[in-house]
Design a protein around this motif. Structure first.
Motif, PDB file in Angstrom:
ATOM      1  N   SER A  58      43.379  48.319  44.482  1.00 43.29           N
ATOM      2  CA  SER A  58      41.971  48.146  43.409  1.00 43.29           C
ATOM      3  C   SER A  58      42.379  48.171  42.004  1.00 43.29           C
ATOM      4  N   SER A  59      43.117  48.974  41.683  1.00 39.61           N
ATOM      5  CA  SER A  59      43.747  49.116  40.145  1.00 39.61           C
ATOM      6  C   SER A  59      44.192  47.828  39.741  1.00 39.61           C
ATOM      7  N   LEU A  60      45.421  47.350  40.565  1.00 38.38           N
ATOM      8  CA  LEU A  60      45.931  46.113  40.354  1.00 38.38           C
ATOM      9  C   LEU A  60      45.137  44.910  40.297  1.00 38.38           C
ATOM     10  N   ALA A  61      44.222  45.045  41.269  1.00 41.52           N
ATOM     11  CA  ALA A  61      43.035  43.891  41.122  1.00 41.52           C
ATOM     12  C   ALA A  61      42.515  43.692  39.821  1.00 41.52           C
ATOM     13  N   GLU A  62      42.072  44.968  39.581  1.00 40.63           N
ATOM     14  CA  GLU A  62      41.157  45.065  38.117  1.00 40.63           C
ATOM     15  C   GLU A  62      42.041  44.522  37.012  1.00 40.63           C
ATOM     16  N   VAL A  63      43.295  45.116  36.871  1.00 42.20           N
ATOM     17  CA  VAL A  63      44.205  44.626  35.699  1.00 42.20           C
ATOM     18  C   VAL A  63      44.545  43.308  35.848  1.00 42.20           C
ATOM     19  N   THR A  64      44.691  42.741  37.025  1.00 42.40           N
ATOM     20  CA  THR A  64      45.116  41.180  37.138  1.00 42.40           C
ATOM     21  C   THR A  64      43.913  40.125  37.064  1.00 42.40           C
ATOM     22  N   ASN A  65      42.806  40.718  37.201  1.00 42.81           N
ATOM     23  CA  ASN A  65      41.607  39.759  36.942  1.00 42.81           C
ATOM     24  C   ASN A  65      41.478  38.968  38.412  1.00 42.81           C
ATOM     25  N   ALA A  66      42.281  39.636  39.769  1.00 39.47           N
ATOM     26  CA  ALA A  66      42.107  38.956  40.939  1.00 39.47           C
ATOM     27  C   ALA A  66      41.139  39.833  41.880  1.00 39.47           C
ATOM     28  N   SER A  67      40.454  38.880  42.677  1.00 38.86           N
ATOM     29  CA  SER A  67      39.695  39.672  43.847  1.00 38.86           C
ATOM     30  C   SER A  67      40.573  40.575  44.766  1.00 38.86           C
ATOM     31  N   LEU A  68      39.873  41.566  45.327  1.00 33.38           N
ATOM     32  CA  LEU A  68      40.682  42.281  46.154  1.00 33.38           C
ATOM     33  C   LEU A  68      41.481  41.418  47.300  1.00 33.38           C
ATOM     34  N   SER A  69      40.657  40.437  47.534  1.00 31.74           N
ATOM     35  CA  SER A  69      41.342  39.688  48.743  1.00 31.74           C
ATOM     36  C   SER A  69      42.313  38.851  48.442  1.00 31.74           C
ATOM     37  N   ARG A  70      42.363  38.262  47.451  1.00 31.21           N
ATOM     38  CA  ARG A  70      43.669  37.602  46.688  1.00 31.21           C
ATOM     39  C   ARG A  70      44.521  38.313  46.577  1.00 31.21           C
ATOM     40  N   LEU A  71      44.454  39.302  45.948  1.00 33.45           N
ATOM     41  CA  LEU A  71      45.649  40.308  45.712  1.00 33.45           C
ATOM     42  C   LEU A  71      46.199  40.898  47.136  1.00 33.45           C
ATOM     43  N   THR A 148      30.614  39.836  34.483  1.00 35.02           N
ATOM     44  CA  THR A 148      31.559  39.819  35.588  1.00 35.02           C
ATOM     45  C   THR A 148      31.085  40.613  36.816  1.00 35.02           C
ATOM     46  N   SER A 149      29.837  40.826  36.633  1.00 33.97           N
ATOM     47  CA  SER A 149      29.250  41.782  37.740  1.00 33.97           C
ATOM     48  C   SER A 149      29.141  40.946  39.222  1.00 33.97           C
ATOM     49  N   ALA A 150      29.230  39.916  39.024  1.00 31.13           N
ATOM     50  CA  ALA A 150      29.201  38.936  40.446  1.00 31.13           C
ATOM     51  C   ALA A 150      30.141  38.914  41.178  1.00 31.13           C
ATOM     52  N   ILE A 151      31.212  39.896  40.878  1.00 28.75           N
ATOM     53  CA  ILE A 151      32.436  39.845  41.639  1.00 28.75           C
ATOM     54  C   ILE A 151      32.556  40.975  42.812  1.00 28.75           C
ATOM     55  N   ASP A 152      32.982  40.202  44.100  1.00 26.41           N
ATOM     56  CA  ASP A 152      32.872  40.828  45.364  1.00 26.41           C
ATOM     57  C   ASP A 152      31.445  41.459  45.836  1.00 26.41           C
TER      58      ASP A 152
END
Lengths: 152, 152
Positions: A58-71, A148-152
């Motif tokens: 989840s931290s990685l997803a946040e810093v790379t701006n990727a969705s958790l699924s993508r990550l 960016t609130s519309a993510i996930d």
DNA sequence: GGCCATGACTTGACGCTTCAAGTAGCGGCG
DNA sequence: CGCCGCTACTTGAAGCGTCAAGTCATGGCC
């Protein structure tokens, strides 16, 4: 309706060109020279700079701006290539930790110089320090307006 | 090797955030409100502004920064939705012309106000005219350094 | 202590992009 | 006038991202 002036439109189209070509160029260089996409590079870079080369998905997803699924998909591919390992957090099994392997670190170390040189030649070196600073500030202002609130 | 200073890195990371979030936001708004992706919008917009609402595939590919292959797939989908027609150029059968249909024009007309308003609220209105001008100039400088010769 | 809600992913299917081969019209050259 | 090569696409398969639906551990509530 409230249209744009010519000057506004010109500037906006310049920004559109930047948004389309700059990521493309960065990606090309990384892929060609190191077989890594931009987000893959970011993942490895973030891992390499964290304490024990470990980070939560989840931290990685946040810093790379990727969705958790993508990550998740992406890290699975990196894992298949032996650049990263995954294991559940011993303390709390809900978290998954991604861990940079030695091979991953070496891959990153091989990719970094060329990447930085490329960024330098495209961005850093063509602007004065003051221009670069202002560019960063303008970017910050714009990004801060994005919801960016519309993510996930 | 020649690393970046903290200030340079900060500015660069701001630009990276801009490159990842701004296109994302534009795309979201268009998709949500009009069922169009950013490139689809660009295609319709370019067609609508050309003389007889006709353009060659290759010209469209150039102005939208899409590969010919991508554009071919994309226009085929737009054709399936009835927003665009395709026909071989009568004068030279090697060219294919894309033609905006009335339905396509109406779709674009419906999408444009919201799109412009969004761009305004994220970019135009948060910067002073001078800041916007400088942003455009910096973007131009960077884009001009990008080697786009490696396409196709 | 059992149940349920929640949070943190993971997975599979679908859609879009890319990449590598095709196809097809036309101009030129023998 | 027939082939050759070039240009302008088109197509099909493979890869990557997104979306919706799982899974699975934990913490809280009774």
């Amino acid at each position: 309706m409230n249209w744009l002036t010519d000057a506004q439109l010109d500037s906006w189209l310049s920004v559109v060109r930047l948004m389309t070509w700059l990521p493309w160029s960065i990606d090309q260089q990384l892929r060609r020279d190191s077989g890594l996409g931009m987000v893959e590079y970011q993942v490895l870079a973030m891992l390499s700079e964290s304490p024990r080369r470990i980070m939560r998905m989840s931290s990685l997803a946040e810093v790379t701006n990727a969705s958790l699924s993508r990550l998740s998909h992406l890290v699975k591919r990196l894992e298949g290539r032996g650049l990263v390992r995954r294991e559940p957090d011993p303390a709390d099994g809900r978290f998954t930790n991604a861990i940079l392997t030695d091979k991953g670190f070496k891959t990153l170390a091989g990719a970094a110089p060329g990447h930085v040189a490329h960024v330098r030649s495209l961005v850093i070196d063509v602007l004065s320090p003051e221009q670069l600073r202002r560019l960063g500030l303008a970017a910050d202002r714009i990004v801060s307006r994005i919801d960016t609130s519309a993510i996930d």
